[in-house]
Design a protein around this motif. Structure first.
Motif, short mmCIF file in Angstrom:
data_model
loop_
_atom_site.label_atom_id
_atom_site.label_comp_id
_atom_site.label_asym_id
_atom_site.label_seq_id
_atom_site.Cartn_x
_atom_site.Cartn_y
_atom_site.Cartn_z
N TRP A 188 -50.93 18.39 -10.25
CA TRP A 188 -50.58 17.88 -8.93
C TRP A 188 -51.75 17.96 -8.00
CZ3 TRP A 188 -46.57 15.34 -6.78
CH2 TRP A 188 -45.46 15.18 -7.62
N MET A 191 -37.48 13.28 -2.89
CA MET A 191 -37.21 13.87 -4.20
C MET A 191 -37.01 12.79 -5.26
SD MET A 191 -35.02 17.30 -3.55
CE MET A 191 -33.84 16.88 -2.32
N THR A 227 -39.34 27.18 -14.47
CA THR A 227 -38.63 26.16 -15.24
C THR A 227 -39.01 24.77 -14.74
OG1 THR A 227 -36.81 27.71 -15.05
CG2 THR A 227 -36.37 25.66 -16.18
N ALA A 228 -39.11 24.64 -13.42
CA ALA A 228 -39.43 23.33 -12.85
C ALA A 228 -40.81 22.87 -13.28
CB ALA A 228 -39.36 23.40 -11.32
N ALA A 248 -40.64 21.76 -16.86
CA ALA A 248 -40.00 20.45 -16.97
C ALA A 248 -40.95 19.34 -16.54
CB ALA A 248 -38.72 20.43 -16.11
N LEU A 259 -42.46 16.21 -18.64
CA LEU A 259 -42.32 14.85 -18.10
C LEU A 259 -43.66 14.13 -18.08
CD1 LEU A 259 -39.66 13.74 -17.00
CD2 LEU A 259 -40.49 14.16 -14.72
N VAL A 315 -38.82 9.37 -13.51
CA VAL A 315 -37.69 10.29 -13.68
C VAL A 315 -36.46 9.43 -13.88
CG1 VAL A 315 -38.64 12.17 -12.32
CG2 VAL A 315 -37.41 10.37 -11.18
N VAL A 353 -42.33 18.31 -6.55
CA VAL A 353 -42.36 19.47 -7.43
C VAL A 353 -43.80 19.97 -7.47
CG1 VAL A 353 -41.80 20.32 -9.71
CG2 VAL A 353 -40.61 18.36 -8.79
N ALA A 369 -31.77 18.51 -5.55
CA ALA A 369 -32.94 19.37 -5.74
C ALA A 369 -32.92 19.98 -7.13
CB ALA A 369 -32.95 20.47 -4.68
N PHE A 370 -31.75 20.49 -7.56
CA PHE A 370 -31.70 21.08 -8.90
C PHE A 370 -31.97 20.02 -9.97
CE2 PHE A 370 -29.15 24.70 -7.14
CZ PHE A 370 -30.07 25.67 -7.50
N TRP A 371 -31.46 18.81 -9.75
CA TRP A 371 -31.73 17.73 -10.71
C TRP A 371 -33.23 17.45 -10.79
CZ3 TRP A 371 -33.75 13.03 -8.77
CH2 TRP A 371 -34.04 12.10 -9.76
N ARG A 372 -33.88 17.28 -9.63
CA ARG A 372 -35.28 16.87 -9.63
C ARG A 372 -36.19 17.98 -10.18
NH1 ARG A 372 -39.13 15.75 -10.84
NH2 ARG A 372 -40.88 14.59 -9.97
N TYR A 373 -35.85 19.25 -9.86
CA TYR A 373 -36.75 20.32 -10.26
C TYR A 373 -36.50 20.77 -11.69
CZ TYR A 373 -38.74 21.11 -5.66
OH TYR A 373 -39.44 20.97 -4.50
N LEU A 374 -35.23 20.91 -12.08
CA LEU A 374 -34.94 21.55 -13.36
C LEU A 374 -34.63 20.55 -14.47
CD1 LEU A 374 -32.78 24.55 -12.14
CD2 LEU A 374 -35.24 24.35 -12.33
N ARG A 375 -33.94 19.45 -14.18
CA ARG A 375 -33.56 18.50 -15.25
C ARG A 375 -33.90 17.07 -14.81
NH1 ARG A 375 -33.00 22.43 -17.53
NH2 ARG A 375 -31.28 23.38 -18.66
N PRO A 376 -35.16 16.74 -14.62
CA PRO A 376 -35.46 15.41 -14.05
C PRO A 376 -35.12 14.26 -14.99
CG PRO A 376 -37.46 16.57 -14.66
CD PRO A 376 -36.36 17.55 -14.81
#
Lengths: 407, 227, 105
Positions: free
Chosen positions: A4, B50, B122-123, B126, B130, B148, C2, C51-58
């Motif tokens: 990033w 986001m 975790t982020a 992920a 990606l 995404v 992120v 937020a949880f979707w974008r950060y943890l399971r995009p």
């Protein structure tokens, strides 16, 4: 954290600069286009009514809007004494902001494509914010007529947003995309004449969308919120000078945006004969010309309707949206699904392949069958809706019988 | 650090929280509804940040364009409450304030900040996966936009994995529509169209008058009784 | 987003919005004001889901789908709630929650 930022800071600055230039172009172009459109509308209506229209200022009266702009700018800015000052001031800002945002994703021919993947929805989301501006203007003016106009306008916009968005669904089903650029690109078959309006489902969608767009842009016969013979000038009553001009600008820019959208969605945008053959630059310029011709033709249609059709009543307006447009639009979504199934389904429905051959763009049997089937469904729907909406004498309420309306 | 994203995030936070506070504290209820619209738009911009662009647009379409208008209409239909004279807050508003502050400072924030670092790890994992997938799909070079899950995946999920909840929600919406119409139904709407003034006058001459209370509001009485 | 902003910041923002909404729902006398507080709370929940979707399971869609469901349920709730407000107003000439107390013993 080495990956990033994706876009470096200098790229961001470039992006911001380009955006500022684009917004300036849209604002200046929109204002100039609006000036031209007011002149064009007045002249066209004048000739329809056997008059001459404004023809004194400049050649053919072309500079008339300029003189009027100067007049509105030099007028005193008045806020009513008991008005809610902040809301009264912010209402035209909200209106214009919503309109300008809609211009952000409209592709101008093939030259300036827009990249938002959900562009179509974006346009209708931000034009939906007009209701907020209307209600703010109506309530903030502290005037009964203004509030009436605002409430009428909001009721109209909310009711007609449903058929408007539903009329879009066939186009989204046909193109499989929510991006305006993709939708335009997919109408480029058959030497640039693969426009969606040339299919029964597309034609039905176009007509319903056009009617709903007239209501969204507050054009006659749906100019009920500003009906000056009934409620002074609706939510514009307490506005004068520059604020009034901003409302006017937003109204005309919305109509222009709706014409652009209709040209892109149904009339193939910048597609036409010779666009692909001439290459990127020349073809792009040609596509821009086609695009503007289509949009202006649609605007002429709007002017023609203003010159010929009287204003509706409020109850007629609501009844038309809910009892007539909505059922037809819903049936049209259904027949679009059938159209897609007949023209495109190969392995999904073997029986179609057995009957009409493989799906291809030159398989005219499949297209013929699809046209006949969907045309029959849509015509039946229109007939059924008209039949159901015919008034049954036995359904009259007691008040109406007392009034002697039964006979 | 990407300062542009950071600045945008802080501006959006200020917009959202500031207008949220105005919604619950401002005296004029119409102003509260207008601040509510501003909060909705701020949340929509946050979704855009986001990369949930479809949701951002649905947020504007449904919340800012429809729900807020419904709220404004309800305020305007129930008169005499827009004035700033009446007391807007409950007499024991400080209990509510204490509850909200305790929930914020005592429960949510400690939990979030305790878990935050592990979630961030975790982020970043992920995100790394990606970016790797996107680079492979792009033929070795890192693409400028990392894809995404978007509108297409959402549509497929609604029509596949989540079909049953989707149907239940559509049933709920239909039920809510019918319920709202039934609850807010007014006897006057039995007429098939709005009467003109002349027709209302003719009705009055024949003695068929809508029952009004002293303030001019229509009292719902059965039409048979009115005749 | 992120990598630049820790997820805890986004969640704290959502928590703040939730608590503001809670305060509004508990302290307002006006029924419409209570509904507005509930809307704020639902919005903060949606921020959390996204937020949880974008950060943890995009690459998953659970967060997006549930946000769509929440929005639909919130729209239904507002429609029925405001219809009830109008019905209460018609019957009692007030929409203050503490004055609609017929059920109080």
């Amino acid at each position: 954290m080495t990956y990033w930022p994706v876009i470096a800071v200098d790229a961001w600055i470039g992006l911001v600069l380009v955006s500022i230039i684009k917004v300036t172009l849209i604002l200046v172009g929109g204002s100039l286009g609006m000036m031209f459109l007011t002149w064009y509308e007045r002249r066209a209506i004048a000739y329809m009514q056997d008059r001459r229209g404004p023809n004194r200022v400049g050649p053919q009266g072309l500079l008339q809007p300029v003189s009027e702009a100067i007049k509105t700018m030099t007028k005193e800015d008045i806020t009513p004494l008991d008005a809610d000052r902040v809301v009264h001031f912010l209402a035209p800002v909200v209106m214009l902001g919503a309109t300008v945002l809609a211009f952000a994703v409209i592709p101008w021919g093939n030259l300036f494509p827009s990249s938002l993947r959900v562009g179509v929805l974006f346009i209708f989301a931000v034009t939906g914010l007009h209701t907020v501006g209307m209600l703010m203007a109506g309530w903030g003016s502290n005037n009964k007529f203004a509030l009436l106009g605002g409430m009428r306008g909001v009721a109209q916009m909310v009711s007609y947003e449903i058929p408007l968005l539903m009329a879009l669904l066939p186009i989204i089903l046909l193109s499989g995309s929510l991006s305006l650029t993709d939708i335009v690109t997919r109408q480029g078959d058959w030497y640039g004449f693969g426009w969606y309006v040339f299919s029964p489902v597309g034609l039905t969608a176009f007509i319903t969308f056009f009617i709903a767009a007239l209501a969204e842009g507050e054009r006659t016969p749906f100019d009920i919120p500003e009906a000056d013979s009934e409620i002074v000038a609706g939510y514009l009553t307490e506005y004068g000078g520059m604020k009034f001009a901003v409302f006017y600008l937003s109204n005309y820019m919305t109509n222009l945006a709706l014409c652009f959208i209709m040209a892109s969605l149904f009339l193939g945008g910048g597609n036409g004969p010779g666009v692909t053959a001439l290459g990127t630059v020349l073809g792009g310029l040609l596509s821009l010309v086609y695009f503007f011709i289509k949009a202006l033709a649609l605007f002429f249609l709007m002017v023609l309707i203003r010159g010929t059709v009287p204003r509706l009543r409020v109850d007629q307006l609501m009844g038309f949206a809910w009892k007539f447009l909505l059922p037809i639009v819903l049936v049209n979504v259904f027949s679009t699904a059938i159209w897609v199934a007949i023209t495109r389904w190969g392995p999904q429905a073997q029986i179609f392949t057995d009957w009409f051959g493989e799906p291809a763009s030159d398989n005219y049997l499949r297209y013929g069958v699809a046209i006949v089937v969907t045309l029959i469904i849509n015509l039946l729907a229109v007939y059924a809706v008209m039949r159901i909406n015919r008034r049954q004498p036995s359904d009259l309420t007691e008040e109406e019988i007392a009034l002697g309306l039964a006979g | 650090m990407n300062y542009v994203v950071l600045t945008i995030f802080f501006l959006l936070s200020a917009l959202t929280l500031g207008s949220g506070i105005m919604v619950v504290t401002v005296k004029n209820i119409i102003h509260a509804a207008l601040w509510l619209i501003s909060t909705f738009v701020g949340v929509a911009a946050l979704y855009m940040l986001m990369e949930a662009e479809f949701l951002a647009i649905v947020q504007v379409l449904v919340y800012a364009g429809a729900v807020s208008i419904l709220v404004l209409f309800a305020i305007m239909l129930t008169r005499q409450i827009t004035g700033t004279g009446t007391r807007q807050l409950h007499s024991r508003w400080w209990v509510a304030m204490l509850t909200a502050a305790a929930l914020f400072g005592g429960v949510i924030v400690p939990t979030v900040w305790q878990q935050g670092s592990s979630w961030d790890k975790t982020a970043s994992d992920a995100q790394a996966i990606l970016v790797q997938q996107a680079t492979e799909a792009n033929g070795g070079t890192r693409p400028e936009i990392i894809p995404v899950a978007g509108t297409e995946e959402l549509g497929a999920a609604l029509m596949g994995e989540y079909l049953l909840p989707f149907e239940v929600v559509s049933l709920l919406l239909t039920a809510a529509l019918i319920g709202a119409i039934l609850i807010a139904f007014e006897e006057r709407t039995r007429r098939r169209r709005v009467l003109t003034l002349a027709e209302e006058l003719a009705l009055r001459k024949r003695g068929i008058v809508e029952p009004h209370d002293e303030e001019g509001a229509v009292v719902p009485v059965d039409a048979e009784q009115a005749v | 987003m992120v990598g630049t902003i820790p997820i805890a910041w986004v969640l704290t923002l959502a928590a703040g919005l939730f608590c503001i909404g809670l305060f509004g729902a508990l302290s307002r006398r006006n029924t419409v004001g209570i509904l507005m507080g509930i809307e704020l709370m639902l919005n903060s929940v949606n921020i959390n889901l996204v937020a949880f979707w974008r950060y943890l399971r995009p690459m998953g869609t659970a967060g997006l789908t549930f946000t769509v469901f929440t929005i639909a349920v919130a729209a239904a709730e507002v429609a029925v709630g405001l219809a009830m407000v109008i019905a209460i107003y018609r019957a009692r000439q007030t929409i203050n929650a503490d004055e609609a107390d017929t059920l109080k013993g």
